[in-house]
Design a protein around this motif. Structure first.
Motif, PDB file in Angstrom:
ATOM      1  N   ALA A  64       0.658  -1.246  -0.092  1.00 46.12           N
ATOM      2  CA  ALA A  64      -0.161  -0.099   0.075  1.00 46.12           C
ATOM      3  C   ALA A  64       0.747   1.264  -0.037  1.00 46.12           C
ATOM      4  CB  ALA A  64      -0.894  -0.061   1.274  1.00 46.12           C
ATOM      5  N   PRO A  65       0.436   2.111  -0.859  1.00 46.59           N
ATOM      6  CA  PRO A  65       1.385   3.542  -0.757  1.00 46.59           C
ATOM      7  C   PRO A  65       1.221   4.246   0.494  1.00 46.59           C
ATOM      8  CG  PRO A  65      -0.476   3.746  -2.271  1.00 46.59           C
ATOM      9  CD  PRO A  65      -0.398   2.280  -1.855  1.00 46.59           C
ATOM     10  N   LEU A  66       2.258   4.838   0.894  1.00 43.45           N
ATOM     11  CA  LEU A  66       2.375   5.204   2.257  1.00 43.45           C
ATOM     12  C   LEU A  66       1.198   6.803   2.281  1.00 43.45           C
ATOM     13  CD1 LEU A  66       3.806   5.481   5.029  1.00 43.45           C
ATOM     14  CD2 LEU A  66       5.616   7.325   3.965  1.00 43.45           C
ATOM     15  N   PRO A  67       0.986   7.426   1.404  1.00 43.38           N
ATOM     16  CA  PRO A  67      -0.028   8.552   1.711  1.00 43.38           C
ATOM     17  C   PRO A  67      -1.221   8.021   1.775  1.00 43.38           C
ATOM     18  CG  PRO A  67       1.202   8.923  -0.469  1.00 43.38           C
ATOM     19  CD  PRO A  67       1.770   7.556   0.090  1.00 43.38           C
ATOM     20  N   SER A  68      -1.728   6.681   1.565  1.00 46.28           N
ATOM     21  CA  SER A  68      -3.175   6.201   1.805  1.00 46.28           C
ATOM     22  C   SER A  68      -3.203   6.173   3.292  1.00 46.28           C
ATOM     23  CB  SER A  68      -3.205   4.930   1.023  1.00 46.28           C
ATOM     24  OG  SER A  68      -2.482   3.875   1.777  1.00 46.28           O
ATOM     25  N   PHE A  69      -2.067   6.059   4.017  1.00 45.77           N
ATOM     26  CA  PHE A  69      -2.310   5.838   5.565  1.00 45.77           C
ATOM     27  C   PHE A  69      -2.825   7.401   6.077  1.00 45.77           C
ATOM     28  CE2 PHE A  69       0.090   1.972   4.588  1.00 45.77           C
ATOM     29  CZ  PHE A  69      -0.781   1.096   5.385  1.00 45.77           C
TER      30      PHE A  69
END
Length: 65
Positions: free
Chosen positions: A30-35
């Motif tokens: 999962a890409p970090l900005p999604s968190f």
């Protein structure tokens, strides 16, 4: 007016939460900005629900208003 703001915040938070679910269920990492989006979604939902459930203040009898 506050209930309308609460509904807008809650619905927008749910949409951002759905984006996070889609990003994390996709194959691969999962890409970090999604968190970050997930954290914003949780904050928007919590504030929106608080606005929806907030009761109007009634002036107490006998208060000098």
């Amino acid at each position: 007016m506050s209930k309308a703001i609460g509904l807008i915040l809650t619905i927008t938070g749910l949409m951002l939460g759905w984006y996070f679910v889609q990003m994390t269920t996709a194959p691969g990492p999962a890409p970090l900005p999604s968190f970050v989006v997930a954290a914003i979604a949780v904050a928007m939902i919590s504030v929106g629900v608080r606005y929806i459930l907030k009761k109007k203040k009634k002036p107490e009898e006998g208060s000098p208003t």
